[in-house]
Write a protein that holds these residues in place. Structure first.
Motif, PDB file in Angstrom:
ATOM      1  N   ILE A   1       0.072  -1.912   6.271  1.00  0.00           N
ATOM      2  CA  ILE A   1      -0.618  -2.315   5.798  1.00  0.00           C
ATOM      3  C   ILE A   1      -1.017  -1.487   4.731  1.00  0.00           C
ATOM      4  O   ILE A   1      -0.630  -0.616   4.203  1.00  0.00           O
ATOM      5  CB  ILE A   1      -2.223  -1.549   6.757  1.00  0.00           C
ATOM      6  CG1 ILE A   1      -2.410  -1.617   8.067  1.00  0.00           C
ATOM      7  CG2 ILE A   1      -3.290  -1.347   5.682  1.00  0.00           C
ATOM      8  CD1 ILE A   1      -2.999  -1.118   8.650  1.00  0.00           C
ATOM      9  N   ARG A   2      -1.155  -2.758   3.317  1.00  0.00           N
ATOM     10  CA  ARG A   2      -0.932  -2.118   1.836  1.00  0.00           C
ATOM     11  C   ARG A   2      -2.824  -2.314   1.321  1.00  0.00           C
ATOM     12  O   ARG A   2      -3.148  -3.759   1.350  1.00  0.00           O
ATOM     13  CB  ARG A   2      -0.813  -3.185   0.748  1.00  0.00           C
ATOM     14  CG  ARG A   2       1.104  -3.140   1.752  1.00  0.00           C
ATOM     15  CD  ARG A   2       1.689  -2.482   0.967  1.00  0.00           C
ATOM     16  NE  ARG A   2       3.191  -1.896   1.507  1.00  0.00           N
ATOM     17  CZ  ARG A   2       4.310  -3.053   1.457  1.00  0.00           C
ATOM     18  NH1 ARG A   2       4.131  -3.653   0.089  1.00  0.00           N
ATOM     19  NH2 ARG A   2       5.697  -2.339   1.780  1.00  0.00           N
ATOM     20  N   ARG A   3      -3.417  -1.612   1.317  1.00  0.00           N
ATOM     21  CA  ARG A   3      -4.919  -1.424   1.183  1.00  0.00           C
ATOM     22  C   ARG A   3      -5.247  -1.916  -0.510  1.00  0.00           C
ATOM     23  O   ARG A   3      -4.077  -1.390  -1.768  1.00  0.00           O
ATOM     24  CB  ARG A   3      -5.572  -0.320   1.419  1.00  0.00           C
ATOM     25  CG  ARG A   3      -5.424   0.131   2.554  1.00  0.00           C
ATOM     26  CD  ARG A   3      -6.218   1.679   2.810  1.00  0.00           C
ATOM     27  NE  ARG A   3      -4.827   2.428   1.821  1.00  0.00           N
ATOM     28  CZ  ARG A   3      -5.118   3.512   2.011  1.00  0.00           C
ATOM     29  NH1 ARG A   3      -6.148   4.327   2.161  1.00  0.00           N
ATOM     30  NH2 ARG A   3      -4.417   4.804   0.635  1.00  0.00           N
ATOM     31  N   HIS A   4      -6.254  -2.118  -0.616  1.00  0.00           N
ATOM     32  CA  HIS A   4      -6.588  -2.760  -2.306  1.00  0.00           C
ATOM     33  C   HIS A   4      -6.803  -1.005  -2.829  1.00  0.00           C
ATOM     34  O   HIS A   4      -7.464  -0.610  -2.411  1.00  0.00           O
ATOM     35  CB  HIS A   4      -7.776  -2.954  -2.258  1.00  0.00           C
ATOM     36  CG  HIS A   4      -8.759  -3.846  -3.818  1.00  0.00           C
ATOM     37  ND1 HIS A   4      -9.393  -3.240  -4.754  1.00  0.00           N
ATOM     38  CD2 HIS A   4      -8.151  -5.286  -3.808  1.00  0.00           C
ATOM     39  CE1 HIS A   4      -9.548  -3.792  -6.137  1.00  0.00           C
ATOM     40  NE2 HIS A   4      -8.045  -5.307  -5.536  1.00  0.00           N
TER      41      HIS A   4
ATOM     42  N   PRO B   1       5.655  -7.098   9.173  1.00  0.00           N
ATOM     43  CA  PRO B   1       4.912  -8.014   8.578  1.00  0.00           C
ATOM     44  C   PRO B   1       3.976  -6.872   7.361  1.00  0.00           C
ATOM     45  O   PRO B   1       3.407  -5.785   8.627  1.00  0.00           O
ATOM     46  CB  PRO B   1       4.371  -8.561   9.364  1.00  0.00           C
ATOM     47  CG  PRO B   1       4.058  -7.518  11.070  1.00  0.00           C
ATOM     48  CD  PRO B   1       4.966  -7.241  10.502  1.00  0.00           C
ATOM     49  N   ILE B   2       3.536  -7.375   6.689  1.00  0.00           N
ATOM     50  CA  ILE B   2       2.770  -6.785   5.495  1.00  0.00           C
ATOM     51  C   ILE B   2       1.348  -7.870   5.234  1.00  0.00           C
ATOM     52  O   ILE B   2       1.493  -8.609   5.509  1.00  0.00           O
ATOM     53  CB  ILE B   2       3.382  -6.867   3.869  1.00  0.00           C
ATOM     54  CG1 ILE B   2       4.780  -6.198   4.003  1.00  0.00           C
ATOM     55  CG2 ILE B   2       2.175  -6.278   3.147  1.00  0.00           C
ATOM     56  CD1 ILE B   2       5.453  -6.474   2.994  1.00  0.00           C
ATOM     57  N   ILE B   3       0.049  -6.862   6.214  1.00  0.00           N
ATOM     58  CA  ILE B   3      -0.958  -7.431   5.890  1.00  0.00           C
ATOM     59  C   ILE B   3      -1.613  -6.499   4.965  1.00  0.00           C
ATOM     60  O   ILE B   3      -1.131  -5.805   4.582  1.00  0.00           O
ATOM     61  CB  ILE B   3      -1.532  -6.652   6.993  1.00  0.00           C
ATOM     62  CG1 ILE B   3      -2.159  -6.307   7.281  1.00  0.00           C
ATOM     63  CG2 ILE B   3      -0.634  -8.189   8.199  1.00  0.00           C
ATOM     64  CD1 ILE B   3      -2.635  -5.279   9.095  1.00  0.00           C
ATOM     65  N   TYR B   4      -2.190  -7.412   4.110  1.00  0.00           N
ATOM     66  CA  TYR B   4      -3.347  -6.928   3.360  1.00  0.00           C
ATOM     67  C   TYR B   4      -5.114  -7.343   3.737  1.00  0.00           C
ATOM     68  O   TYR B   4      -5.219  -8.226   3.626  1.00  0.00           O
ATOM     69  CB  TYR B   4      -3.732  -8.112   2.238  1.00  0.00           C
ATOM     70  CG  TYR B   4      -1.677  -7.774   1.555  1.00  0.00           C
ATOM     71  CD1 TYR B   4      -1.275  -7.123   0.277  1.00  0.00           C
ATOM     72  CD2 TYR B   4      -0.982  -8.422   1.822  1.00  0.00           C
ATOM     73  CE1 TYR B   4      -0.020  -6.661   0.197  1.00  0.00           C
ATOM     74  CE2 TYR B   4       0.125  -8.606   1.436  1.00  0.00           C
ATOM     75  CZ  TYR B   4       0.578  -7.855   0.572  1.00  0.00           C
ATOM     76  OH  TYR B   4       2.309  -7.677  -0.104  1.00  0.00           O
TER      77      TYR B   4
ATOM     78  N   GLU C   1      -2.081  -1.992  -3.226  1.00  0.00           N
ATOM     79  CA  GLU C   1      -1.331  -0.808  -3.273  1.00  0.00           C
ATOM     80  C   GLU C   1      -0.247  -0.929  -2.788  1.00  0.00           C
ATOM     81  O   GLU C   1       0.026  -2.069  -1.961  1.00  0.00           O
ATOM     82  CB  GLU C   1      -1.701   0.797  -2.774  1.00  0.00           C
ATOM     83  CG  GLU C   1      -3.292   1.676  -3.492  1.00  0.00           C
ATOM     84  CD  GLU C   1      -3.584   2.573  -2.618  1.00  0.00           C
ATOM     85  OE1 GLU C   1      -3.138   2.988  -1.714  1.00  0.00           O
ATOM     86  OE2 GLU C   1      -4.551   3.246  -3.013  1.00  0.00           O
ATOM     87  N   LYS C   2       0.887  -0.247  -2.912  1.00  0.00           N
ATOM     88  CA  LYS C   2       2.926  -0.754  -3.441  1.00  0.00           C
ATOM     89  C   LYS C   2       2.430   0.078  -1.785  1.00  0.00           C
ATOM     90  O   LYS C   2       3.273  -0.208  -1.253  1.00  0.00           O
ATOM     91  CB  LYS C   2       3.443  -0.530  -4.090  1.00  0.00           C
ATOM     92  CG  LYS C   2       2.925  -1.601  -5.107  1.00  0.00           C
ATOM     93  CD  LYS C   2       2.962  -2.842  -5.232  1.00  0.00           C
ATOM     94  CE  LYS C   2       2.145  -3.192  -6.041  1.00  0.00           C
ATOM     95  NZ  LYS C   2       2.168  -5.316  -5.971  1.00  0.00           N
ATOM     96  N   LYS C   3       2.240   1.323  -2.047  1.00  0.00           N
ATOM     97  CA  LYS C   3       2.287   2.220  -0.708  1.00  0.00           C
ATOM     98  C   LYS C   3       1.747   1.711   0.517  1.00  0.00           C
ATOM     99  O   LYS C   3       1.031   1.553   0.368  1.00  0.00           O
ATOM    100  CB  LYS C   3       2.112   3.427  -1.238  1.00  0.00           C
ATOM    101  CG  LYS C   3       0.730   3.130  -1.107  1.00  0.00           C
ATOM    102  CD  LYS C   3       0.407   5.779  -1.499  1.00  0.00           C
ATOM    103  CE  LYS C   3      -0.885   5.819  -1.657  1.00  0.00           C
ATOM    104  NZ  LYS C   3      -1.053   7.265  -2.386  1.00  0.00           N
TER     105      LYS C   3
END
Length: 356
Positions: free
Chosen positions: A47-50, A227-230, A279-281
């Motif tokens: 999970i990549r948060r804003h 998978p990466i989600i935004y 965010e990248k983390k």
């Protein structure tokens, strides 16, 4: 219906642990007879948060239960049923009504929707980051389709003020969004051989709509097979790219391409979902098995809004808390239930594949 429907919740300890992290970003793998829990760990989304997300991230529902009261909006004035509700209190309210006819809500004790979401103390108090998982399987013509669902509970929802037409538009307490992975399982031809596990697609909920992608679509980013989600800033709709998405208000029959059409407009016109500047983390969280008590709680998670916002108005402009996962339906013509018909929900919103 896609044939025989089987639902099982695994309680077996994960035999592979963090070792699954090392599996490469491949299109299939063999893991003997993996349990739902093992698959949930294997495809656990990153999970990549804003960067401007002020609600932290998805948490355990206990966060709201500790801070909310159980409200019956049937009588006038509203009746407080429990000042310190538990999950047991949410199972069989007197009316038993859900979704459009429900009358039971969980508003925060401290105040109104938009103010509580911006309360520094509430933000600081966020604890126990978590995502809820469940596994379902369908068997048809000798093939097995496994779907691992990841349900994310946020303490609230709010679009960025600078782009909202009203400061409190689309602001509500509580927020449920869904991400799921579809997996094909092929049983071995010879006894003692491993089953082949092949991820074939993903789906993200966008409030009452969705976005489905093939596993090898170039828009779906992955790291070590995960998978990466935004989640969109404030609104938490699930996307797979860092960009700005147009959110047209209305109920179109289908979206052209991968964006909602500008032609669909109401008096409020349209809003935007932001995933750019993520965010990248990764957001660190615990995977928790979704219990039926949570999934089927007969309550809306948050405030009902003011008397003038209830009923059709609240439903149209998303001003009240959301229903529990088992009662989440999309706004397609079919009114698909995301919990009961996850494959149909995926197919309804599946986009044409963009090759790498």
């Amino acid at each position: 219906g896609v044939g025989e429907y089987i639902e099982v919740f695994s309680t077996i300890e994960d035999r592979y642990g963090n070792g699954l992290e090392g599996v490469s970003d491949c299109y299939f793998m063999t893991l003997g007879q993996p349990t739902f829990k093992e698959l949930a760990e294997r495809f656990k989304p990153k999970i990549r948060r804003h960067k401007k997300e002020f609600l932290g991230g998805p948490v355990k529902v206990e966060y709201m239960l500790k801070r909310a009261k159980l409200l019956d909006t049937g009588p006038i004035p509203d009746k407080v049923v429990e000042t310190d509700p538990t999950l047991d209190d949410l199972q069989e309210p007197p009316t038993g009504k859900v979704d459009k006819e429900d009358t039971y809500y969980l508003p925060y004790k401290k105040g109104s929707d938009w103010k509580i979401l911006r309360d520094p103390q509430m933000i600081e108090d966020k604890v126990e980051p978590a995502v809820y998982w469940r596994g379902v399987s369908y068997t048809k013509d000798g093939k097995v389709l496994i779907i691992i669902q990841y349900w994310m509970f946020w303490s609230g929802s709010s679009l960025p003020t600078k782009d909202a037409i009203m400061d409190d538009f689309c602001v509500h307490e509580g927020d449920w969004e869904l991400f799921q992975v579809l997996i094909e399982k092929v049983e071995p031809e010879e006894e003692g051989e491993d089953a082949t596990i092949t991820p074939i697609g993903v789906t993200g909920s966008e409030h009452y709509y969705g976005l489905g992608l093939h596993w090898d679509d170039k828009r779906l980013k992955k790291e070590k097979g995960r998978p990466i989600i935004y989640p969109a800033c404030g609104s938490h709709a699930v996307y797979f790219e860092e960009r700005t998405f147009t959110v047209a208000l209305g109920t179109p029959e289908k979206w052209p391409g991968d964006e909602k059409p500008d032609a669909v407009k109401t008096l409020i016109n349209r809003e935007k979902d932001y995933t750019k500047e993520a965010e990248k983390k990764d957001y660190e969280y615990e995977l928790v098995e979704l219990s039926e008590k949570i999934a089927k709680s007969k309550v809306r998670w948050g405030s009902p809004g003011s008397v003038f916002e209830r009923g059709p108005v609240a439903a149209a402009f998303d001003l009240s808390g959301p229903p529990s996962p088992a009662y989440r339906t999309d706004k397609s013509d079919e009114k698909l239930n995301m919990y009961e018909k996850p494959e149909d929900f995926h197919k309804r919103w599946l986009q044409p594949k963009k090759d790498p």
